[in-house]
Design a protein around this motif. Structure first.
Motif, PDB file in Angstrom:
ATOM      1  N   VAL A   1       0.853  -1.333  -0.088  1.00 61.22           N
ATOM      2  CA  VAL A   1      -0.015   0.117   0.134  1.00 61.22           C
ATOM      3  C   VAL A   1       0.821   1.237   0.195  1.00 61.22           C
ATOM      4  N   VAL A   2       0.971   2.147  -1.149  1.00 65.58           N
ATOM      5  CA  VAL A   2       1.872   3.082  -1.330  1.00 65.58           C
ATOM      6  C   VAL A   2       0.961   4.456  -1.260  1.00 65.58           C
ATOM      7  N   THR A   3       1.272   5.346  -0.743  1.00 66.12           N
ATOM      8  CA  THR A   3       0.631   6.717  -0.580  1.00 66.12           C
ATOM      9  C   THR A   3       1.489   7.463  -1.330  1.00 66.12           C
ATOM     10  N   TYR A   4       0.939   8.203  -2.389  1.00 69.20           N
ATOM     11  CA  TYR A   4       1.435   9.220  -3.269  1.00 69.20           C
ATOM     12  C   TYR A   4       0.984  10.743  -2.649  1.00 69.20           C
ATOM     13  N   ARG A   5       1.730  11.701  -2.750  1.00 68.51           N
ATOM     14  CA  ARG A   5       1.155  13.055  -2.568  1.00 68.51           C
ATOM     15  C   ARG A   5       1.648  13.965  -3.631  1.00 68.51           C
ATOM     16  N   TRP A   6       1.142  14.989  -4.086  1.00 63.23           N
ATOM     17  CA  TRP A   6       1.385  15.828  -5.105  1.00 63.23           C
ATOM     18  C   TRP A   6       2.421  16.932  -4.692  1.00 63.23           C
ATOM     19  N   ALA A   7       3.447  17.087  -5.303  1.00 62.95           N
ATOM     20  CA  ALA A   7       4.414  17.749  -4.980  1.00 62.95           C
ATOM     21  C   ALA A   7       5.325  18.462  -6.352  1.00 62.95           C
ATOM     22  N   SER A   8       5.848  19.456  -6.553  1.00 61.22           N
ATOM     23  CA  SER A   8       6.452  20.101  -7.752  1.00 61.22           C
ATOM     24  C   SER A   8       5.931  19.262  -8.926  1.00 61.22           C
ATOM     25  N   ASP A   9       4.691  19.561  -9.271  1.00 68.17           N
ATOM     26  CA  ASP A   9       4.117  19.153 -10.542  1.00 68.17           C
ATOM     27  C   ASP A   9       4.020  17.622 -10.619  1.00 68.17           C
ATOM     28  N   ARG A  10       4.225  16.809  -9.637  1.00 78.73           N
ATOM     29  CA  ARG A  10       4.255  15.316  -9.752  1.00 78.73           C
ATOM     30  C   ARG A  10       3.765  14.336  -8.644  1.00 78.73           C
ATOM     31  N   PHE A  11       3.486  13.314  -8.624  1.00 83.41           N
ATOM     32  CA  PHE A  11       3.376  12.580  -7.535  1.00 83.41           C
ATOM     33  C   PHE A  11       4.519  11.851  -7.080  1.00 83.41           C
ATOM     34  N   THR A  12       4.867  12.084  -5.606  1.00 84.09           N
ATOM     35  CA  THR A  12       5.971  11.533  -4.897  1.00 84.09           C
ATOM     36  C   THR A  12       5.477  10.668  -3.931  1.00 84.09           C
ATOM     37  N   GLU A  13       6.445   9.400  -3.817  1.00 85.99           N
ATOM     38  CA  GLU A  13       6.039   8.642  -2.649  1.00 85.99           C
ATOM     39  C   GLU A  13       6.041   8.968  -1.340  1.00 85.99           C
ATOM     40  N   HIS A  14       4.970   9.156  -0.420  1.00 86.15           N
ATOM     41  CA  HIS A  14       4.926   9.753   0.770  1.00 86.15           C
ATOM     42  C   HIS A  14       4.968   8.544   1.926  1.00 86.15           C
ATOM     43  N   ASP A  15       4.454   7.468   1.600  1.00 82.74           N
ATOM     44  CA  ASP A  15       4.442   6.335   2.674  1.00 82.74           C
ATOM     45  C   ASP A  15       3.914   4.983   1.982  1.00 82.74           C
ATOM     46  N   ARG A  16       4.785   4.004   2.714  1.00 83.56           N
ATOM     47  CA  ARG A  16       4.520   2.654   2.155  1.00 83.56           C
ATOM     48  C   ARG A  16       4.369   1.532   3.209  1.00 83.56           C
ATOM     49  N   VAL A  17       3.297   0.878   3.029  1.00 78.60           N
ATOM     50  CA  VAL A  17       3.205  -0.308   3.942  1.00 78.60           C
ATOM     51  C   VAL A  17       3.050  -1.671   3.209  1.00 78.60           C
TER      52      VAL A  17
END
Length: 225
Positions: free
Chosen positions: A170-186
């Protein structure tokens, strides 16, 4: 009399000031100690930043077929399962901060409803949509959770049946700098103790009703002393 009138006027002014501070359930408890400015200027106002962007419905199938970022295998296999129904789920929500809601599209297989691709589209000012995220792996599914993109992928071993994966990512992505970056992984490892079928369960026997004794016509001989 003049002194009494002055004191009474002061009490009345103090009472009106106290009522003004408590109007609306806020007052100095929310805004801090009252200053010399009028009470009306410290009344809280709703912030427009919490307003959700408008939702503009899209033709998800048409969007996928015209998108060069979608894999050829997914595009060729995107066909109706029964009648005119396509195996496509569509979600709308705010993730990228655009003026219009973002669109998450999940494509599944018709045979077993397993996800084969997750895509995120961001609306441009001219009304078109831009593909800003692609995940084309087996058993993938994307959702929107409080402004984040959450992508869940089932993990299978070499001998795992489709109904019983070994775990999930389960990977959580967050929008930053005009793209999605990985924020958390379970990572989740599933128990193997629940993989048995109904044939492995103990067979329950039917309840047996008690048998009533059959009366006999022959009298029972009493024993001799």
């Amino acid at each position: 009399m003049a002194a009494s009138g002055t004191a009474l006027a002061g009490l009345v002014a103090f009472g009106l000031f106290g009522v003004g501070c408590t109007t609306g359930g806020t007052g100095t408890r929310d805004e801090g100690p009252a200053g010399s400015q009028p009470v009306a200027q410290i009344t809280p106002h709703a912030s427009p930043s919490g307003t959700a962007p408008p939702v503009r419905r899209v033709d998800a199938v048409r969007l996928l077929k015209s998108d060069p970022k979608v894999g050829e295998q997914v595009r060729d296999g995107l066909k109706p399962c029964a009648g005119k129904a396509y195996p496509v789920d569509t979600s709308y929500g705010s993730m990228t901060g655009g003026r219009t809601a973002d669109v998450v599209v999940n494509v599944m297989s018709c045979a077993d409803s397993v996800g084969v691709g997750t895509y995120v589209y961001r609306a441009d000012d001219d009304g078109s949509y831009e593909n800003v995220f692609v995940a084309e792996v087996p058993a993938v599914y994307g959702t929107i959770d409080r402004g984040d993109l959450v992508v869940t992928t089932q993990v299978y071993g070499s001998k795992d049946p489709l109904a019983y994966p070994s775990g999930s990512e389960v990977v959580t992505y967050r929008w930053a700098s005009d793209r999605f970056t990985e924020h958390d992984r379970v990572h989740n490892d599933f128990s193997r103790a629940v993989e048995g079928t109904d044939g492995d369960l103990p067979v329950q026997s039917e309840p047996v009703e008690p048998v009533e004794p059959v009366p006999s016509d022959t009298p029972v001989e009493q024993g001799r002393n």
